[in-house]
Design an enzyme around this catalytic site. Structure first.
Site, PDB file in Angstrom:
ATOM      1  N   ARG A  83      10.633 -18.655 -34.577  1.00 46.43           N
ATOM      2  CA  ARG A  83      11.659 -18.492 -33.541  1.00 46.43           C
ATOM      3  C   ARG A  83      12.776 -19.516 -33.720  1.00 46.43           C
ATOM      4  O   ARG A  83      12.520 -20.716 -33.802  1.00 46.43           O
ATOM      5  CB  ARG A  83      10.998 -18.642 -32.160  1.00 46.43           C
ATOM      6  N   ARG A  92      15.652 -12.279 -31.226  1.00 47.52           N
ATOM      7  CA  ARG A  92      14.626 -13.295 -31.424  1.00 47.52           C
ATOM      8  C   ARG A  92      13.471 -12.788 -32.281  1.00 47.52           C
ATOM      9  O   ARG A  92      13.085 -11.628 -32.215  1.00 47.52           O
ATOM     10  CB  ARG A  92      14.100 -13.802 -30.083  1.00 47.52           C
ATOM     11  N   ASP A  95       9.153 -13.640 -28.744  1.00 43.88           N
ATOM     12  CA  ASP A  95       9.216 -14.182 -27.392  1.00 43.88           C
ATOM     13  C   ASP A  95       7.826 -13.997 -26.781  1.00 43.88           C
ATOM     14  O   ASP A  95       7.281 -12.898 -26.846  1.00 43.88           O
ATOM     15  CB  ASP A  95      10.245 -13.368 -26.593  1.00 43.88           C
ATOM     16  N   ASP A  97       6.086 -14.714 -23.167  1.00 40.23           N
ATOM     17  CA  ASP A  97       6.310 -15.156 -21.789  1.00 40.23           C
ATOM     18  C   ASP A  97       5.016 -15.124 -20.994  1.00 40.23           C
ATOM     19  O   ASP A  97       4.240 -14.163 -21.095  1.00 40.23           O
ATOM     20  CB  ASP A  97       7.301 -14.222 -21.079  1.00 40.23           C
TER      21      ASP A  97
HETATM   22  O1  GSY Z   1      12.877 -11.843 -22.398  1.00 44.14           O
HETATM   23  C1  GSY Z   1      12.266 -11.331 -23.505  1.00 44.14           C
HETATM   24  C2  GSY Z   1      13.200 -11.180 -24.658  1.00 44.14           C
HETATM   25  N1  GSY Z   1      14.126 -10.071 -24.449  1.00 44.14           N
HETATM   26  C3  GSY Z   1      13.862  -8.761 -24.527  1.00 44.14           C
HETATM   27  C4  GSY Z   1      12.701  -8.034 -24.805  1.00 44.14           C
HETATM   28  O2  GSY Z   1      11.616  -8.579 -25.065  1.00 44.14           O
HETATM   29  N2  GSY Z   1      12.824  -6.665 -24.792  1.00 44.14           N
HETATM   30  C5  GSY Z   1      14.001  -6.036 -24.524  1.00 44.14           C
HETATM   31  N3  GSY Z   1      14.045  -4.715 -24.535  1.00 44.14           N
HETATM   32  N4  GSY Z   1      15.120  -6.717 -24.257  1.00 44.14           N
HETATM   33  C6  GSY Z   1      15.051  -8.054 -24.252  1.00 44.14           C
HETATM   34  N5  GSY Z   1      16.020  -8.946 -24.001  1.00 44.14           N
HETATM   35  C7  GSY Z   1      15.434 -10.145 -24.126  1.00 44.14           C
HETATM   36  S1  GSY Z   1      16.277 -11.633 -23.886  1.00 44.14           S
END
Ligand code: GSY
Length: 174
Positions: A83, A92, A95, A97
């Protein structure tokens, strides 16, 4: 041991391989046992639109770790997966979370549980509803919130991807 739910997403490189590696690494961490894994969902980017589509999944775990220790474990997996620090809502490699943790409600600068934006995100609620359907969230459950958001945010593209889910499973270490 406490139950917790994690949300994983990536939109760069070999996404199924990265998710398989991340799930393997979480499972290998002391104090974490992965108990359920959702399918993989193809989802349009949320936040910054001009970036590749994501693949997302959710995991249920049992853990001995406290919330901040769990956050650090998630950050360690993100770092292992390469990352890079980029735009806040940008692309990214990985991620991870912390979404929910049984008996935990907290809101600090470092960590908020439940995840403050999860109820607005189909790419979180739809995979999570597969594995934590009855988990209480705000004034309902993960399933009722997911169904309501699917209607309200019909334009947020989020689709179970069977081929990606099968490839992910084939890439997990035995
Ligand atoms: O917050 C998680 C990272 N993220 C994502 C994701 O995991 N999926 C989608 N579809 N859009 C995202 N935008 C972010 S920032």
């Amino acid at each position: 041991m406490a139950e917790a739910a994690l949300g994983l997403g990536t939109n760069l490189g070999d996404r199924e391989a990265a998710l398989a590696h991340a799930a393997d690494r979480l499972e290998q961490m002391p104090g974490i046992e992965v108990t359920a894994i959702s399918g993989l969902y193809a989802s349009a980017p949320w936040g910054v639109a001009d970036q590749p589509d994501f693949l997302n999944l959710c995991l249920l775990i049992e853990t001995d770790l406290g919330p901040l220790q769990l956050l650090h474990a998630c950050k360690a997996v993100e770092a292992e997966l390469g990352r890079q620090e980029r735009l806040r809502w940008g692309p990214r490699e990985m991620d991870v979370d912390v979404l929910l943790m049984a008996g935990v409600e907290m809101d600090t600068e470092t960590l908020a549980i439940p995840h403050p934006r999860m109820a607005e995100r189909r790419f979180v609620l739809e995979p999570l509803a597969e594995i934590a359907s009855d988990w209480a969230l705000e004034d309902g459950t993960v399933t009722s919130k997911s169904a309501a958001l699917k209607k309200k945010a019909a334009d947020q593209i989020c689709v179970l991807d069977g081929a990606a889910t099968r490839r992910f499973a084939s890439l997990r270490s035995a």
